[in-house]
Design a protein around this motif. Structure first.
Motif, PDB file in Angstrom:
ATOM      1  N   THR A   1     -10.232  63.127  98.448  1.00 16.68           N
ATOM      2  CA  THR A   1     -10.253  62.897  97.003  1.00 16.68           C
ATOM      3  C   THR A   1      -8.859  62.576  96.479  1.00 16.68           C
ATOM      4  O   THR A   1      -8.679  61.670  95.659  1.00 16.68           O
ATOM      5  N   GLU A   2      -7.856  63.292  96.979  1.00 14.90           N
ATOM      6  CA  GLU A   2      -6.478  63.031  96.558  1.00 14.90           C
ATOM      7  C   GLU A   2      -6.014  61.640  96.977  1.00 14.90           C
ATOM      8  O   GLU A   2      -5.165  61.035  96.313  1.00 14.90           O
ATOM      9  N   MET A   3      -6.589  61.115  98.057  1.00 16.02           N
ATOM     10  CA  MET A   3      -6.225  59.773  98.521  1.00 16.02           C
ATOM     11  C   MET A   3      -6.993  58.672  97.794  1.00 16.02           C
ATOM     12  O   MET A   3      -6.739  57.498  98.012  1.00 16.02           O
ATOM     13  N   GLY A   4      -7.943  59.055  96.939  1.00 13.55           N
ATOM     14  CA  GLY A   4      -8.665  58.065  96.161  1.00 13.55           C
ATOM     15  C   GLY A   4     -10.118  57.888  96.532  1.00 13.55           C
ATOM     16  O   GLY A   4     -10.825  57.087  95.909  1.00 13.55           O
ATOM     17  N   GLY A   5     -10.586  58.603  97.562  1.00 18.39           N
ATOM     18  CA  GLY A   5     -11.987  58.501  97.945  1.00 18.39           C
ATOM     19  C   GLY A   5     -12.879  59.286  96.997  1.00 18.39           C
ATOM     20  O   GLY A   5     -12.419  60.121  96.225  1.00 18.39           O
ATOM     21  N   ILE A   6     -14.168  59.004  97.044  1.00 20.68           N
ATOM     22  CA  ILE A   6     -15.159  59.700  96.225  1.00 20.68           C
ATOM     23  C   ILE A   6     -16.072  60.481  97.158  1.00 20.68           C
ATOM     24  O   ILE A   6     -16.781  59.892  97.984  1.00 20.68           O
ATOM     25  N   VAL A   7     -16.044  61.801  97.048  1.00 27.33           N
ATOM     26  CA  VAL A   7     -16.896  62.663  97.865  1.00 27.33           C
ATOM     27  C   VAL A   7     -18.169  62.932  97.071  1.00 27.33           C
ATOM     28  O   VAL A   7     -18.127  63.531  95.992  1.00 27.33           O
ATOM     29  N   MET A   8     -19.292  62.480  97.598  1.00 25.43           N
ATOM     30  CA  MET A   8     -20.570  62.624  96.900  1.00 25.43           C
ATOM     31  C   MET A   8     -21.598  63.299  97.797  1.00 25.43           C
ATOM     32  O   MET A   8     -22.391  62.634  98.462  1.00 25.43           O
ATOM     33  N   PRO A   9     -21.583  64.629  97.844  1.00 24.81           N
ATOM     34  CA  PRO A   9     -22.649  65.306  98.585  1.00 24.81           C
ATOM     35  C   PRO A   9     -23.996  64.926  97.975  1.00 24.81           C
ATOM     36  O   PRO A   9     -24.126  64.902  96.743  1.00 24.81           O
ATOM     37  N   PRO A  10     -24.978  64.599  98.786  1.00 25.77           N
ATOM     38  CA  PRO A  10     -26.265  64.156  98.237  1.00 25.77           C
ATOM     39  C   PRO A  10     -27.085  65.313  97.682  1.00 25.77           C
ATOM     40  O   PRO A  10     -28.092  65.736  98.244  1.00 25.77           O
ATOM     41  N   VAL A  11     -26.638  65.818  96.542  1.00 29.83           N
ATOM     42  CA  VAL A  11     -27.323  66.925  95.866  1.00 29.83           C
ATOM     43  C   VAL A  11     -28.406  66.348  94.969  1.00 29.83           C
ATOM     44  O   VAL A  11     -28.110  65.552  94.068  1.00 29.83           O
ATOM     45  N   PRO A  12     -29.656  66.723  95.164  1.00 26.67           N
ATOM     46  CA  PRO A  12     -30.737  66.117  94.375  1.00 26.67           C
ATOM     47  C   PRO A  12     -30.619  66.426  92.885  1.00 26.67           C
ATOM     48  O   PRO A  12     -30.165  67.504  92.488  1.00 26.67           O
ATOM     49  N   ALA A  13     -31.034  65.470  92.065  1.00 27.95           N
ATOM     50  CA  ALA A  13     -31.155  65.686  90.626  1.00 27.95           C
ATOM     51  C   ALA A  13     -32.633  65.899  90.321  1.00 27.95           C
ATOM     52  O   ALA A  13     -33.485  65.174  90.846  1.00 27.95           O
ATOM     53  N   PHE A  14     -32.918  66.884  89.482  1.00 29.31           N
ATOM     54  CA  PHE A  14     -34.315  67.178  89.174  1.00 29.31           C
ATOM     55  C   PHE A  14     -34.672  66.897  87.724  1.00 29.31           C
ATOM     56  O   PHE A  14     -35.821  67.053  87.323  1.00 29.31           O
ATOM     57  N   TYR A  15     -33.700  66.441  86.936  1.00 25.19           N
ATOM     58  CA  TYR A  15     -34.003  66.140  85.535  1.00 25.19           C
ATOM     59  C   TYR A  15     -34.969  64.967  85.399  1.00 25.19           C
ATOM     60  O   TYR A  15     -35.650  64.833  84.375  1.00 25.19           O
ATOM     61  N   ASN A  16     -35.007  64.099  86.421  1.00 26.44           N
ATOM     62  CA  ASN A  16     -35.939  62.969  86.365  1.00 26.44           C
ATOM     63  C   ASN A  16     -37.291  63.289  86.985  1.00 26.44           C
ATOM     64  O   ASN A  16     -38.127  62.406  87.159  1.00 26.44           O
ATOM     65  N   ARG A  17     -37.488  64.559  87.320  1.00 22.27           N
ATOM     66  CA  ARG A  17     -38.774  65.063  87.816  1.00 22.27           C
ATOM     67  C   ARG A  17     -39.325  64.252  88.983  1.00 22.27           C
ATOM     68  O   ARG A  17     -40.392  63.632  88.905  1.00 22.27           O
ATOM     69  N   PRO A  18     -38.611  64.221  90.104  1.00 21.19           N
ATOM     70  CA  PRO A  18     -39.088  63.448  91.257  1.00 21.19           C
ATOM     71  C   PRO A  18     -40.413  63.995  91.773  1.00 21.19           C
ATOM     72  O   PRO A  18     -40.646  65.206  91.773  1.00 21.19           O
ATOM     73  N   GLN A  19     -41.249  63.085  92.212  1.00 26.53           N
ATOM     74  CA  GLN A  19     -42.579  63.454  92.705  1.00 26.53           C
ATOM     75  C   GLN A  19     -42.668  63.414  94.225  1.00 26.53           C
ATOM     76  O   GLN A  19     -43.721  63.745  94.783  1.00 26.53           O
ATOM     77  N   SER A  20     -41.613  62.980  94.888  1.00 30.19           N
ATOM     78  CA  SER A  20     -41.637  62.899  96.345  1.00 30.19           C
ATOM     79  C   SER A  20     -40.216  62.958  96.888  1.00 30.19           C
ATOM     80  O   SER A  20     -39.241  62.771  96.137  1.00 30.19           O
ATOM     81  N   VAL A  21     -40.110  63.220  98.185  1.00 25.38           N
ATOM     82  CA  VAL A  21     -38.798  63.209  98.835  1.00 25.38           C
ATOM     83  C   VAL A  21     -38.180  61.826  98.746  1.00 25.38           C
ATOM     84  O   VAL A  21     -36.978  61.673  98.522  1.00 25.38           O
ATOM     85  N   GLN A  22     -39.006  60.775  98.875  1.00 25.38           N
ATOM     86  CA  GLN A  22     -38.478  59.411  98.813  1.00 25.38           C
ATOM     87  C   GLN A  22     -37.869  59.117  97.449  1.00 25.38           C
ATOM     88  O   GLN A  22     -36.849  58.416  97.352  1.00 25.38           O
ATOM     89  N   GLU A  23     -38.449  59.638  96.387  1.00 22.83           N
ATOM     90  CA  GLU A  23     -37.868  59.438  95.058  1.00 22.83           C
ATOM     91  C   GLU A  23     -36.496  60.098  94.959  1.00 22.83           C
ATOM     92  O   GLU A  23     -35.574  59.563  94.321  1.00 22.83           O
ATOM     93  N   ILE A  24     -36.347  61.260  95.580  1.00 22.01           N
ATOM     94  CA  ILE A  24     -35.047  61.938  95.594  1.00 22.01           C
ATOM     95  C   ILE A  24     -34.033  61.103  96.365  1.00 22.01           C
ATOM     96  O   ILE A  24     -32.901  60.889  95.912  1.00 22.01           O
ATOM     97  N   VAL A  25     -34.433  60.621  97.530  1.00 24.45           N
ATOM     98  CA  VAL A  25     -33.555  59.785  98.360  1.00 24.45           C
ATOM     99  C   VAL A  25     -33.143  58.528  97.601  1.00 24.45           C
ATOM    100  O   VAL A  25     -31.965  58.153  97.582  1.00 24.45           O
ATOM    101  N   ASP A  26     -34.099  57.877  96.964  1.00 31.82           N
ATOM    102  CA  ASP A  26     -33.809  56.629  96.256  1.00 31.82           C
ATOM    103  C   ASP A  26     -32.834  56.854  95.106  1.00 31.82           C
ATOM    104  O   ASP A  26     -31.933  56.033  94.875  1.00 31.82           O
ATOM    105  N   HIS A  27     -32.994  57.951  94.390  1.00 30.68           N
ATOM    106  CA  HIS A  27     -32.084  58.234  93.271  1.00 30.68           C
ATOM    107  C   HIS A  27     -30.669  58.480  93.781  1.00 30.68           C
ATOM    108  O   HIS A  27     -29.688  57.978  93.208  1.00 30.68           O
ATOM    109  N   LEU A  28     -30.540  59.217  94.861  1.00 32.65           N
ATOM    110  CA  LEU A  28     -29.226  59.465  95.446  1.00 32.65           C
ATOM    111  C   LEU A  28     -28.587  58.170  95.928  1.00 32.65           C
ATOM    112  O   LEU A  28     -27.382  57.950  95.745  1.00 32.65           O
ATOM    113  N   ALA A  29     -29.376  57.306  96.540  1.00 30.84           N
ATOM    114  CA  ALA A  29     -28.853  56.023  97.016  1.00 30.84           C
ATOM    115  C   ALA A  29     -28.373  55.176  95.846  1.00 30.84           C
ATOM    116  O   ALA A  29     -27.320  54.531  95.918  1.00 30.84           O
ATOM    117  N   ARG A  30     -29.125  55.187  94.765  1.00 28.01           N
ATOM    118  CA  ARG A  30     -28.709  54.416  93.573  1.00 28.01           C
ATOM    119  C   ARG A  30     -27.399  54.953  93.008  1.00 28.01           C
ATOM    120  O   ARG A  30     -26.530  54.184  92.588  1.00 28.01           O
TER     121      ARG A  30
END
Length: 212
Positions: free
Chosen positions: A145-174
């Motif tokens: 992070t100090e060197m300028g990289g972005i660390v993004m652990p793929p922590v799911p968001a649930f505010y969009n009420r995902p209905q499947s694992v694939q929806e969670i994956v797709d949101h993280l990818a976006r």
């Protein structure tokens, strides 16, 4: 000279952490945007793809990539800062890969290509996968992070009420692709405020109703 807004090349690396579906989803998104994807899959990444996404998962990725490289090919175009790209995503990013990047130990093409993004001040997004984290992991994340990289652990968001694992994956990818800052409209659904939700809300400072 090609400007950033004309740049269509992106590096995608898949390494040996659980979450191979993230790499598949990021690849599909980038291809859908018309980006030229330079793909590197580590040996451990291939094993994880096999285990989590099927025997043909890696083979399915290859035709979609603009170019693919062996992780040992440190003489590849993407190993040089003179080769312009819009940025790089490592999805998923193992702790081994994170450690290599944080220390500048460019012994593989993935680590070298990531090092190039940092030295050229380009976007580098690391979807780091591990839990729980020990101090060494956290220090490596801090260093990147100090060197300028972005660390993004793929922590799911649930505010969009995902209905499947694939929806969670797709949101993280976006979200990961959005972090590259490409000249396109945001891909991930944004939080629009609690007013858009139909569940009752409790006023701040008010006491919860008794269920007695």
């Amino acid at each position: 000279m090609t400007s950033f807004h004309e740049q269509r090349d992106v590096v995608l690396a898949v390494t040996g952490a659980s979450g191979a579906a993230l790499g598949l989803a990021v690849l599909d998104l980038l291809c859908g945007l018309g980006m030229r994807v330079h793909l590197v899959v580590s040996q451990s990444g291939k094993r994880t793809l096999l285990h989590e996404a099927g025997a043909d998962a890696h083979d399915r990725m290859l035709p979609k990539a603009y170019r693919s490289y062996d992780n040992g090919d440190i003489g590849a175009t993407i190993a040089s800062g003179s080769f312009p790209v819009a940025g790089m995503i490592v999805a998923p990013c193992s702790m081994k890969t994170l450690a290599s990047i944080s220390t500048g130990l460019s012994a593989s093409l993935v680590a070298r290509a990531a090092d190039v993004q940092l030295k050229e001040r380009r976007r580098l997004v690391l979807m780091t996968r591990e839990t729980p984290l020990h101090l060494g992991h956290l220090r490596n994340m801090t260093s990147v992070t100090e060197m300028g990289g972005i660390v993004m652990p793929p922590v799911p968001a649930f505010y969009n009420r995902p209905q499947s694992v694939q929806e969670i994956v797709d949101h993280l990818a976006r979200r990961a692709v959005d972090l590259l800052g490409l000249p396109v409209a945001p891909l991930a659904s944004a939080w629009s405020g609690e007013a858009d939700f139909d569940q009752p809300k409790t006023e701040i400072g008010s006491a919860p109703k008794s269920r007695a």
